[in-house]
Design a protein around this motif. Structure first.
Motif, PDB file in Angstrom:
ATOM      1  N   GLY A 253       1.956  -0.349   0.740  1.00  0.00           N
ATOM      2  CA  GLY A 253       2.688  -1.585   0.555  1.00  0.00           C
ATOM      3  C   GLY A 253       2.103  -2.407  -0.571  1.00  0.00           C
ATOM      4  N   THR A 254       2.610  -3.628  -0.755  1.00  0.00           N
ATOM      5  CA  THR A 254       2.161  -4.520  -1.821  1.00  0.00           C
ATOM      6  C   THR A 254       1.805  -5.876  -1.221  1.00  0.00           C
ATOM      7  OG1 THR A 254       3.636  -3.420  -3.377  1.00  0.00           O
ATOM      8  CG2 THR A 254       2.791  -5.580  -4.028  1.00  0.00           C
ATOM      9  N   ILE A 255       0.647  -6.409  -1.621  1.00  0.00           N
ATOM     10  CA  ILE A 255       0.228  -7.719  -1.128  1.00  0.00           C
ATOM     11  C   ILE A 255       1.140  -8.791  -1.717  1.00  0.00           C
ATOM     12  CG2 ILE A 255      -1.625  -9.443  -1.143  1.00  0.00           C
ATOM     13  CD1 ILE A 255      -3.633  -7.160  -1.211  1.00  0.00           C
ATOM     14  N   THR A 256       1.670  -9.664  -0.867  1.00  0.00           N
ATOM     15  CA  THR A 256       2.525 -10.752  -1.336  1.00  0.00           C
ATOM     16  C   THR A 256       1.816 -12.100  -1.284  1.00  0.00           C
ATOM     17  OG1 THR A 256       3.439 -11.005   0.895  1.00  0.00           O
ATOM     18  CG2 THR A 256       4.637  -9.564  -0.618  1.00  0.00           C
ATOM     19  N   ASP A 257       0.792 -12.217  -0.377  1.00  0.00           N
ATOM     20  CA  ASP A 257       0.093 -13.502  -0.259  1.00  0.00           C
ATOM     21  C   ASP A 257      -1.200 -13.301   0.530  1.00  0.00           C
ATOM     22  OD1 ASP A 257      -0.407 -16.171  -0.575  1.00  0.00           O
ATOM     23  OD2 ASP A 257       0.972 -16.837   1.016  1.00  0.00           O
ATOM     24  N   ILE A 258      -2.209 -14.129   0.241  1.00  0.00           N
ATOM     25  CA  ILE A 258      -3.482 -14.085   0.966  1.00  0.00           C
ATOM     26  C   ILE A 258      -3.804 -15.503   1.419  1.00  0.00           C
ATOM     27  CG2 ILE A 258      -5.962 -13.573   0.837  1.00  0.00           C
ATOM     28  CD1 ILE A 258      -5.294 -11.579  -1.423  1.00  0.00           C
ATOM     29  N   LYS A 259      -4.001 -15.679   2.726  1.00  0.00           N
ATOM     30  CA  LYS A 259      -4.347 -16.985   3.274  1.00  0.00           C
ATOM     31  C   LYS A 259      -5.537 -16.832   4.213  1.00  0.00           C
ATOM     32  CE  LYS A 259       0.287 -19.029   2.960  1.00  0.00           C
ATOM     33  NZ  LYS A 259       1.420 -19.617   3.704  1.00  0.00           N
ATOM     34  N   LYS A 260      -6.685 -17.339   3.770  1.00  0.00           N
ATOM     35  CA  LYS A 260      -7.940 -17.241   4.543  1.00  0.00           C
ATOM     36  C   LYS A 260      -8.220 -15.775   4.857  1.00  0.00           C
ATOM     37  CE  LYS A 260      -7.695 -21.931   6.401  1.00  0.00           C
ATOM     38  NZ  LYS A 260      -7.716 -22.785   7.603  1.00  0.00           N
ATOM     39  N   ASP A 261      -8.240 -15.421   6.142  1.00  0.00           N
ATOM     40  CA  ASP A 261      -8.536 -14.034   6.510  1.00  0.00           C
ATOM     41  C   ASP A 261      -7.279 -13.189   6.701  1.00  0.00           C
ATOM     42  OD1 ASP A 261     -11.251 -14.586   6.501  1.00  0.00           O
ATOM     43  OD2 ASP A 261     -11.269 -15.193   8.614  1.00  0.00           O
ATOM     44  N   ASP A 262      -6.129 -13.781   6.520  1.00  0.00           N
ATOM     45  CA  ASP A 262      -4.865 -13.062   6.731  1.00  0.00           C
ATOM     46  C   ASP A 262      -4.282 -12.581   5.404  1.00  0.00           C
ATOM     47  OD1 ASP A 262      -4.944 -13.452   9.482  1.00  0.00           O
ATOM     48  OD2 ASP A 262      -3.968 -15.414   9.305  1.00  0.00           O
ATOM     49  N   VAL A 263      -3.828 -11.341   5.399  1.00  0.00           N
ATOM     50  CA  VAL A 263      -3.222 -10.762   4.192  1.00  0.00           C
ATOM     51  C   VAL A 263      -1.751 -10.430   4.511  1.00  0.00           C
ATOM     52  CG1 VAL A 263      -3.338  -8.934   2.476  1.00  0.00           C
ATOM     53  CG2 VAL A 263      -5.440  -9.759   3.551  1.00  0.00           C
ATOM     54  N   HIS A 264      -0.840 -10.963   3.713  1.00  0.00           N
ATOM     55  CA  HIS A 264       0.593 -10.682   3.895  1.00  0.00           C
ATOM     56  C   HIS A 264       0.979  -9.506   3.008  1.00  0.00           C
ATOM     57  CE1 HIS A 264       1.561 -14.518   6.060  1.00  0.00           C
ATOM     58  NE2 HIS A 264       0.390 -14.851   5.509  1.00  0.00           N
ATOM     59  N   VAL A 265       1.536  -8.478   3.634  1.00  0.00           N
ATOM     60  CA  VAL A 265       1.863  -7.246   2.903  1.00  0.00           C
ATOM     61  C   VAL A 265       3.341  -6.904   3.102  1.00  0.00           C
ATOM     62  CG1 VAL A 265       1.343  -4.801   2.601  1.00  0.00           C
ATOM     63  CG2 VAL A 265      -0.488  -6.386   3.237  1.00  0.00           C
ATOM     64  N   GLN A 266       4.012  -6.572   1.994  1.00  0.00           N
ATOM     65  CA  GLN A 266       5.394  -6.063   2.034  1.00  0.00           C
ATOM     66  C   GLN A 266       5.308  -4.545   2.021  1.00  0.00           C
ATOM     67  OE1 GLN A 266       8.477  -8.020   1.485  1.00  0.00           O
ATOM     68  NE2 GLN A 266       9.685  -6.209   1.851  1.00  0.00           N
ATOM     69  N   LEU A 267       5.582  -3.900   3.145  1.00  0.00           N
ATOM     70  CA  LEU A 267       5.512  -2.444   3.218  1.00  0.00           C
ATOM     71  C   LEU A 267       6.638  -1.803   2.403  1.00  0.00           C
ATOM     72  CD1 LEU A 267       4.713  -1.975   7.028  1.00  0.00           C
ATOM     73  CD2 LEU A 267       3.107  -2.128   5.115  1.00  0.00           C
ATOM     74  N   ASP A 268       6.432  -0.539   1.993  1.00  0.00           N
ATOM     75  CA  ASP A 268       7.458   0.161   1.213  1.00  0.00           C
ATOM     76  C   ASP A 268       8.739   0.355   2.017  1.00  0.00           C
ATOM     77  OD1 ASP A 268       5.649   0.227  -0.810  1.00  0.00           O
ATOM     78  OD2 ASP A 268       5.170   2.367  -0.648  1.00  0.00           O
ATOM     79  N   SER A 269       8.607   0.285   3.336  1.00  0.00           N
ATOM     80  CA  SER A 269       9.797   0.436   4.187  1.00  0.00           C
ATOM     81  C   SER A 269      10.661  -0.818   4.182  1.00  0.00           C
ATOM     82  CB  SER A 269       9.367   0.746   5.626  1.00  0.00           C
ATOM     83  OG  SER A 269       8.644  -0.359   6.163  1.00  0.00           O
TER      84      SER A 269
END
Length: 205
Positions: free
Chosen positions: A176-192
């Motif tokens: 997937g691709t990282i869309t945003d990082i907030k503190k310890d949380d990473v938001h990822v858009q999966l290829d699906s």
């Protein structure tokens, strides 16, 4: 007594005309074009018959002459007939053209109506045909995810937005691709197409 004998239904009036003037009004098969002004002849001939009014006769006559069977019989070279079936003049071309145009328009309307009703019946079997497809897609998605090698847990300082990463989900990592990082949380858009939020220790690079 007379009122009980009156013909009020158009089909009943047509049946009366078929029986009374069989050489003019044809009940079955190919019809003959009617004499121009036949309505007046008909009204005069039936003037003493209280069962049918002029209004009802006009409606029945319109029904008869607008039927596909009648319009198909209006063609070049055919003679018009009077109430007794006597020939009384050949059809003019403009009348033939008008009849054929009316017939075509009426048939096209009937066809359009049938086509509008057809999809309602056709939708049900179409749903059944779609059901087996998801199983095929699952097999194809599973194959490219398997050969992932040399992946190591990521550190927060290594990560950035729009970076390509792999996420630990179940037995196999998912790309997937990282869309945003907030503190310890990473938001990822999966290829699906699915968007998820994971901890950094679930990210592999």
């Amino acid at each position: 007594m007379e009122s009980t004998d009156k013909l009020t239904d158009t089909n009943a009036i047509l049946a009366f005309l078929y029986e009374t003037f069989p050489a003019c009004f044809i009940a079955e098969g190919e019809t003959k074009p009617l004499k121009i002004g036949l309505f007046q002849d008909l009204a005069e001939r039936l003037a003493d018959d209280s069962r049918v009014s002029k209004t009802q006769l006009r409606v029945a006559l319109r029904r008869y002459t607008s039927s596909w069977r009648y319009l198909k019989g209006v063609k070049a070279g055919v003679q018009r007939v009077d109430l007794d079936g006597n020939e009384c003049g050949e059809l003019e071309q403009e009348h033939v053209d008008h009849a054929q145009a009316t017939l075509k328009e009426s048939q096209e309307k009937a066809k359009a109506k049938r086509q509008a009703q057809a999809p309602k019946a056709a939708k049900k079997p179409a749903k059944k045909a779609v059901k087996p497809r998801p199983a095929v897609k699952k097999e194809r998605v599973a194959k490219p995810a398997a050969p992932v090698v040399n992946l190591v847990p990521a550190k927060m300082e290594q990560l950035a937005a729009n970076q390509r990463v792999n996420v630990k989900l179940g037995a196999s990592p998912v790309s997937g691709t990282i869309t945003d990082i907030k503190k310890d949380d990473v938001h990822v858009q999966l290829d699906s197409g699915l968007s998820i939020k994971v901890r950094v220790d679930h990210i592999l690079v």
